[in-house]
Design a protein around this motif. Structure first.
Motif, PDB file in Angstrom:
ATOM      1  N   UNK A 122       0.942  -1.180   0.080  1.00 17.94           N
ATOM      2  CA  UNK A 122      -0.088   0.026   0.003  1.00 17.94           C
ATOM      3  C   UNK A 122       0.910   1.272  -0.047  1.00 17.94           C
ATOM      4  N   UNK A 123       0.317   2.240  -0.534  1.00 16.67           N
ATOM      5  CA  UNK A 123       0.948   3.684  -0.433  1.00 16.67           C
ATOM      6  C   UNK A 123       0.652   4.363   0.645  1.00 16.67           C
ATOM      7  N   UNK A 124      -0.078   3.855   1.611  1.00 16.35           N
ATOM      8  CA  UNK A 124      -0.306   4.505   2.832  1.00 16.35           C
ATOM      9  C   UNK A 124       0.135   3.584   3.899  1.00 16.35           C
ATOM     10  N   UNK A 125       0.306   4.418   4.921  1.00 13.62           N
ATOM     11  CA  UNK A 125       0.835   3.724   6.296  1.00 13.62           C
ATOM     12  C   UNK A 125      -0.031   3.101   7.099  1.00 13.62           C
ATOM     13  N   UNK A 126      -0.109   2.099   7.707  1.00 13.43           N
ATOM     14  CA  UNK A 126      -1.298   1.346   8.204  1.00 13.43           C
ATOM     15  C   UNK A 126      -0.530   1.011   9.582  1.00 13.43           C
ATOM     16  N   UNK A 127      -1.275   1.152  10.753  1.00 16.21           N
ATOM     17  CA  UNK A 127      -0.852   0.784  12.129  1.00 16.21           C
ATOM     18  C   UNK A 127      -1.920   0.641  13.031  1.00 16.21           C
ATOM     19  N   UNK A 128      -1.662  -0.446  13.936  1.00 18.23           N
ATOM     20  CA  UNK A 128      -2.867  -0.852  14.846  1.00 18.23           C
ATOM     21  C   UNK A 128      -2.042  -0.960  16.199  1.00 18.23           C
ATOM     22  N   UNK A 129      -2.569  -0.307  17.121  1.00 20.68           N
ATOM     23  CA  UNK A 129      -2.022  -0.213  18.680  1.00 20.68           C
ATOM     24  C   UNK A 129      -3.257  -0.296  19.513  1.00 20.68           C
ATOM     25  N   UNK A 130      -3.002  -1.173  20.648  1.00 21.98           N
ATOM     26  CA  UNK A 130      -4.091  -1.188  21.456  1.00 21.98           C
ATOM     27  C   UNK A 130      -4.288  -0.017  22.479  1.00 21.98           C
ATOM     28  N   UNK A 131      -5.443   0.181  23.062  1.00 23.22           N
ATOM     29  CA  UNK A 131      -5.704   1.379  24.011  1.00 23.22           C
ATOM     30  C   UNK A 131      -5.042   1.205  25.092  1.00 23.22           C
ATOM     31  N   UNK A 132      -4.297   2.204  25.596  1.00 26.43           N
ATOM     32  CA  UNK A 132      -3.596   1.967  26.852  1.00 26.43           C
ATOM     33  C   UNK A 132      -2.486   1.201  26.947  1.00 26.43           C
ATOM     34  N   UNK A 133      -1.848   1.114  25.873  1.00 32.45           N
ATOM     35  CA  UNK A 133      -0.464   0.473  26.024  1.00 32.45           C
ATOM     36  C   UNK A 133       0.349   0.927  24.882  1.00 32.45           C
ATOM     37  N   UNK A 134       1.460   0.619  25.153  1.00 27.04           N
ATOM     38  CA  UNK A 134       2.914   1.134  24.036  1.00 27.04           C
ATOM     39  C   UNK A 134       3.065  -0.050  23.171  1.00 27.04           C
ATOM     40  N   UNK A 135       2.366  -0.889  23.014  1.00 26.99           N
ATOM     41  CA  UNK A 135       2.365  -2.143  22.148  1.00 26.99           C
ATOM     42  C   UNK A 135       2.163  -1.982  20.875  1.00 26.99           C
ATOM     43  N   UNK A 136       2.796  -2.231  19.742  1.00 24.87           N
ATOM     44  CA  UNK A 136       2.472  -1.920  18.335  1.00 24.87           C
ATOM     45  C   UNK A 136       2.055  -3.300  17.746  1.00 24.87           C
ATOM     46  N   UNK A 137       0.697  -3.515  17.448  1.00 24.26           N
ATOM     47  CA  UNK A 137       0.304  -4.650  17.079  1.00 24.26           C
ATOM     48  C   UNK A 137       0.635  -5.131  15.638  1.00 24.26           C
ATOM     49  N   UNK A 138       0.367  -4.135  14.714  1.00 24.32           N
ATOM     50  CA  UNK A 138       0.704  -4.113  13.337  1.00 24.32           C
ATOM     51  C   UNK A 138       1.014  -2.985  12.990  1.00 24.32           C
ATOM     52  N   UNK A 139       2.153  -3.154  11.871  1.00 26.83           N
ATOM     53  CA  UNK A 139       2.731  -2.008  11.075  1.00 26.83           C
ATOM     54  C   UNK A 139       3.250  -2.408   9.785  1.00 26.83           C
ATOM     55  N   UNK A 140       2.638  -1.537   8.565  1.00 26.35           N
ATOM     56  CA  UNK A 140       3.284  -2.296   7.322  1.00 26.35           C
ATOM     57  C   UNK A 140       4.585  -1.673   6.920  1.00 26.35           C
ATOM     58  N   UNK A 141       4.856  -1.745   5.661  1.00 27.38           N
ATOM     59  CA  UNK A 141       6.079  -1.397   5.340  1.00 27.38           C
ATOM     60  C   UNK A 141       6.263   0.152   5.211  1.00 27.38           C
ATOM     61  N   UNK A 142       5.424   0.822   4.801  1.00 31.41           N
ATOM     62  CA  UNK A 142       5.456   2.204   4.754  1.00 31.41           C
ATOM     63  C   UNK A 142       5.641   2.868   6.034  1.00 31.41           C
ATOM     64  N   UNK A 143       4.813   2.355   7.199  1.00 35.85           N
ATOM     65  CA  UNK A 143       4.970   2.852   8.597  1.00 35.85           C
ATOM     66  C   UNK A 143       6.356   2.783   9.066  1.00 35.85           C
ATOM     67  N   UNK A 144       6.818   1.465   8.875  1.00 32.87           N
ATOM     68  CA  UNK A 144       8.276   1.174   9.284  1.00 32.87           C
ATOM     69  C   UNK A 144       9.160   2.266   8.542  1.00 32.87           C
ATOM     70  N   UNK A 145       9.065   2.436   7.314  1.00 33.07           N
ATOM     71  CA  UNK A 145      10.110   3.461   6.724  1.00 33.07           C
ATOM     72  C   UNK A 145       9.946   4.487   7.304  1.00 33.07           C
ATOM     73  N   UNK A 146       8.625   5.091   7.738  1.00 30.34           N
ATOM     74  CA  UNK A 146       8.448   6.512   8.143  1.00 30.34           C
ATOM     75  C   UNK A 146       8.923   6.655   9.752  1.00 30.34           C
ATOM     76  N   UNK A 147       8.325   5.711  10.395  1.00 31.51           N
ATOM     77  CA  UNK A 147       8.313   5.781  11.608  1.00 31.51           C
ATOM     78  C   UNK A 147       9.320   4.757  12.509  1.00 31.51           C
ATOM     79  N   UNK A 148       9.579   3.840  11.922  1.00 32.64           N
ATOM     80  CA  UNK A 148      10.129   2.499  12.687  1.00 32.64           C
ATOM     81  C   UNK A 148       9.470   1.599  13.036  1.00 32.64           C
ATOM     82  N   UNK A 149       9.554   0.883  14.151  1.00 37.25           N
ATOM     83  CA  UNK A 149       8.755  -0.174  14.739  1.00 37.25           C
ATOM     84  C   UNK A 149       8.433   0.282  16.044  1.00 37.25           C
ATOM     85  N   UNK A 150       8.452   1.321  16.209  1.00 37.34           N
ATOM     86  CA  UNK A 150       7.905   2.025  17.641  1.00 37.34           C
ATOM     87  C   UNK A 150       6.544   2.552  17.516  1.00 37.34           C
TER      88      UNK A 150
END
Length: 844
Positions: free
Chosen positions: A466-494
């Motif tokens: 995708x040409x869009x950044x997709x990320x999923x995180x639970x509410x109330x937690x610093x855990x990253x449940x899912x991140x696609x390639x563009x998100x990791x390119x822009x913001x890393x794995x945090x």
């Protein structure tokens, strides 16, 4: 072959008896014992019900006979009382006729009255009353109380027998009544017989009966001996006699405790105001009847108790047998209904048991499997060595708790995947007698697992591309449940980038790490179903670290582990924002160009408008010079001329300043602007062009109209353009002078339940053709010879940039087009609404 059940039946058995025997033999022993014990009990109950019903029926018959006897005797007594009253009435009427014929005077009346009163004990008194209610003569029994004795010459008291006296006078017939007195007078029955002298009313002959005496001497002795006889008034009150006391309410429900037999009948000729009632005295059933009834009840209850005891004993005796049969049937039914195949092996590996599910899975019958030794017929030829090794491990006790997967061959040769679980088979003495194996068909789960795996791979491939950044995180937690390639390119794995976009997009943040809330669910109490079903939220943010504009869309979802999570999709819209900024700059230049074009078209009119004040200034100056040189002016005239010259110069400066502010290019500046000021400025600018074209302009602005959050120059540009187009349309239509007019109206109204300000320009031109109406707002479309086609398109752009709407419509006079109306609506902003509410409060 003959049915053995039919062979046991007699040849000459009745069809109903034969059916009963067949039905009885089909029942289980338990049901037969239950029916055998319930049948006597039912017979006893039916016998008891029959005895009670018979007793109740006989009692009802007896009560009906008693009721008929009471009715017959009471009617006989009523006839006797009626005859006695009619005889006394006839005797008193003879005396009344003799008095009317003047054959009896007062002295003779007293003698005849005395003989009647003495002869008939129920007659208490006989009085002669004239038409003026004066007592002429009266005779009463000596036993009558002195208060009720009337004296000759006295006048009847007001209200005493007044209504009956008048009724007898009007009807000229005998009338019975009861005086409304209390005490002793309550038991008196009065008879009013009218006196007629030469067909004129001359009074009444009043006879007074004792109601108690009437009951005592009128009712036959044999009737009063059998019944409690009473005389009642119209309201049911007892006037004479005694009633049977009421029964105890507690005994009313007993079958033999019937209500006392009674009967009421009105006494004729008195009518319903005197009712004769007879009540039979209570009688019992007798000791013999009650004793027999209770004896039957006791014997039936004893028989039922003995049958119930015998039935309970039989039930306890059969419980062990029924429990054993039920347990066996249950286990057999459970084994046959299981979807898991069961196989039992002895210690040598021989099959000793298979259930129905195992046979259904493999296609082999139970008789074909039980007793078989390896290799088994359901082993595939290619896997026999592996399966033999597995079986050897089973027999040696080397099994895995999680089971193992194998391939199984059906009888038709097809294969399916199965998972086997092996456990020791222990008997009741805790000795191992073999091995129990359970088999489950996992062909479909394997297929679904493969499809899910392939689907996950396709899903991951699509999200990664995708040409869009997709990320999923639970509410109330610093855990990253899912991140696609563009998100990791822009913001890393945090999760920093995810939280930053959520914060900048303005999505409501929920409290985290709050000791007062549940550590497991930070959204405790929130309706998560409503959150996940809600529409996604959109926002455009600028990320300085990336130097990009991002369109952020977020929504809540339930993650695979049940936690409430937030998904953020960010799309790079930097090129689009640059294009929008370039388009805005071009639109601004188009607006300025439009204003310059408008003023260029109005140049001759503006020059003519400026020529007037300049000519006036020149004339004033020349006149002042001439008069000063000739010394023909004083100080007051000089000051007046200079003042007029200054006003003309100020007028010319205002015209030039208004034109400069209109054509001046500036950045859009939306402020709370006064509608009256904008309309005045636009009318003055467009009025020059309208006067040049000989068009009248009228405008109306509603009172106390609220201010608008707009750019006043742009709104003035729209109004000027619409007014100028209206004047050109009128000139093109060549309307006469009387019809060359333009009307501008500004009023507050509602549009789609939203408060707006409506601006409308109405002209008397030739309107718009249908094909022109469809393309009137297109860019570079024009019907003018020298037009550029950007005026109305620009007007619509300006209105829509203020969240408004624009519309054009023709005005018809019958089938003829009488003009055109251009309208646009500007919505009231929050500040405008507050000002409008404040003005409304001032008005109130």
């Amino acid at each position: 072959m003959q049915n053995p059940e039919r062979a046991l039946e007699p040849v000459d058995a009745h069809p109903a008896v034969a059916w009963w025997r067949r039905w009885w033999r089909r029942q289980t022993p338990g049901h037969q014992d239950r029916f055998a014990m319930l049948a006597p009990l039912a017979a006893v109950v039916l016998f008891l019900a029959a005895i009670v019903s018979a007793f109740w029926y006989l009692r009802l018959e007896e009560m009906d006979r008693e009721q008929e006897a009471v009715k017959r005797d009471v009617e006989y007594a009523q006839q006797r009382v009626r005859l006695r009253l009619l005889e006394r009435q006839e005797q008193i009427m003879r005396i009344a006729r003799d008095i009317g014929n003047k054959e009896v005077d007062a002295e003779e009346f007293m003698g005849r009255a005395e003989s009647l009163v003495v002869q008939y004990p129920e007659l208490q008194a006989l009085s002669w009353i004239d038409a003026r209610r004066r007592l002429k003569a009266s005779y009463a029994t000596p036993s009558l109380p002195s208060a009720q004795i009337r004296v000759a010459g006295e006048v009847l008291r007001v209200g005493e027998t007044e209504s009956t006296f008048g009724l007898a006078r009007d009807l000229q017939q005998p009338v019975y009544s009861q005086p409304g007195a209390t005490g002793d007078a309550a038991g008196i029955l009065q008879l009013h017989i009218p006196l007629a002298e030469r067909a004129r009313f001359s009074g009444v002959l009043l006879g007074e009966y004792s109601i108690d005496g009437l009951l005592r001497y009128g009712v036959p002795t044999d009737v009063s001996a059998k019944y409690a006889m009473t005389l009642l008034d119209a309201k049911g009150r007892i006037l004479a006699g005694t009633a049977v006391p009421p029964r105890n309410p507690a005994t009313q429900l007993l079958p033999w405790a019937a209500q006392p037999n009674e009967f009421e009948v009105p006494v004729s000729p008195v009518g319903n105001s005197l009712v004769l009632r007879g009540q039979a005295y209570r009688t019992g059933l007798g000791v013999i009847g009650s004793g027999l009834f209770w004896l039957v009840i006791a014997l039936s209850a004893m028989t039922a108790w003995m049958l119930i005891g015998n039935w309970r004993h039989t039930r306890r005796r059969m419980q062990a047998q029924q429990a054993l049969v039920a347990e066996t049937n249950f286990r057999r039914a459970m084994e046959n209904s299981m979807l898991t195949g069961m196989r039992a092996l002895d210690l040598q590996g021989r099959i000793t048991y298979v259930n129905a599910a195992f046979c259904q899975m493999t296609g082999w019958a139970e008789s074909e499997l039980v007793g078989r030794t390896p290799p088994f017929p359901y082993w595939p030829e290619d896997d026999r060595e592996q399966l033999a090794a597995r079986l050897d491990d089973e027999l040696q006790g080397r099994t895995t708790s999680g089971g193992f997967q194998v391939r199984v061959k059906r009888k038709d040769g097809t294969l399916f995947d199965a998972r086997l679980y092996v456990s020791p088979l222990i008997d009741a003495k805790s000795h191992q007698t073999g091995w129990m194996t359970s088999m489950t068909d996992i062909t479909e789960p394997n297929r679904i697992r493969e499809q899910l795996s392939a689907s996950y791979e396709r899903f991951t491939t699509v999200l990664e591309a995708l040409d869009a950044s997709v990320s999923v995180a639970p509410l109330g937690s610093e855990e990253l449940l899912f991140a696609n390639k563009l998100y990791r390119l822009w913001f890393g794995v945090q999760t920093g980038g995810h939280l930053q976009m959520v914060a900048q997009a303005g999505v409501p943040e929920h409290p985290r790490n709050d000791e007062s809330l549940d550590d497991v669910d930070s959204l405790v109490g929130l309706p998560t179903g409503t959150l996940t079903a809600a529409q996604s939220e959109n926002a455009e943010i600028f990320v300085p670290e990336l130097g990009k504009w991002l369109e952020v869309r977020s929504r809540y979802l339930n993650w695979v582990d049940g936690r409430l999570a937030q998904m953020v999709i960010a799309t790079d819209i930097t090129p689009r924002r640059h294009a929008e900024e370039l388009s805005a700059a071009q639109a601004e230049r188009a607006q300025s160009a439009s204003r310059l074009i408008t003023m260029g078209e109005m140049a001759s009119s503006v020059a003519h408008e400026l020529n007037q004040p300049l000519t006036a200034i020149n004339n004033y100056c020349n006149g002042l010079v001439s008069r000063i040189k000739g010394k023909q002016i004083n100080e007051a005239d000089l000051l007046a001329a200079l003042d007029k010259t200054a006003r003309q110069a100020q007028r010319a400066g205002q015209i030039i300043q208004r034109i400069r502010s209109f054509v001046k290019r500036s950045e859009p500046n939306r402020t709370l602007s006064d509608v009256n000021t904008m309309v005045t400025e636009a009318v003055e600018l467009a009025g020059i062009e309208l006067r040049r074209r000989n068009v009248r302009l009228s405008h109306y602005v509603a009172a106390r109209i609220p201010k608008l959050m707009v750019d006043p120059i742009l709104i003035e540009q729209v109004l000027v353009n619409l007014l100028k187009n209206a004047a050109e349309s009128i000139e093109h239509a060549q309307r006469p002078v009387s019809r060359r007019s333009v009307e501008l109206r500004v009023i507050p109204t509602q549009l789609d339940e939203q408060p707006v300000i409506e601006f409308s320009v109405l002209d008397t031109g030739s309107g718009l053709a249908p094909e022109v109406m469809e393309r009137v707002y297109e860019a570079f479309f024009t019907t003018k010879v020298e037009g550029m086609g950007i005026g109305l398109n620009l007007c619509r752009t300006i209105v829509e940039s203020h969240q408004g709407r624009m519309q054009a419509e023709n005005i018809y006079n019958g089938a003829e087009i009488a003009g055109c109306r251009f309208s646009f609506w500007i919505p009231l902003s929050g500040a405008s609404n507050s000002i409008a509410n404040k003005d409304a409060g001032v008005i109130a």
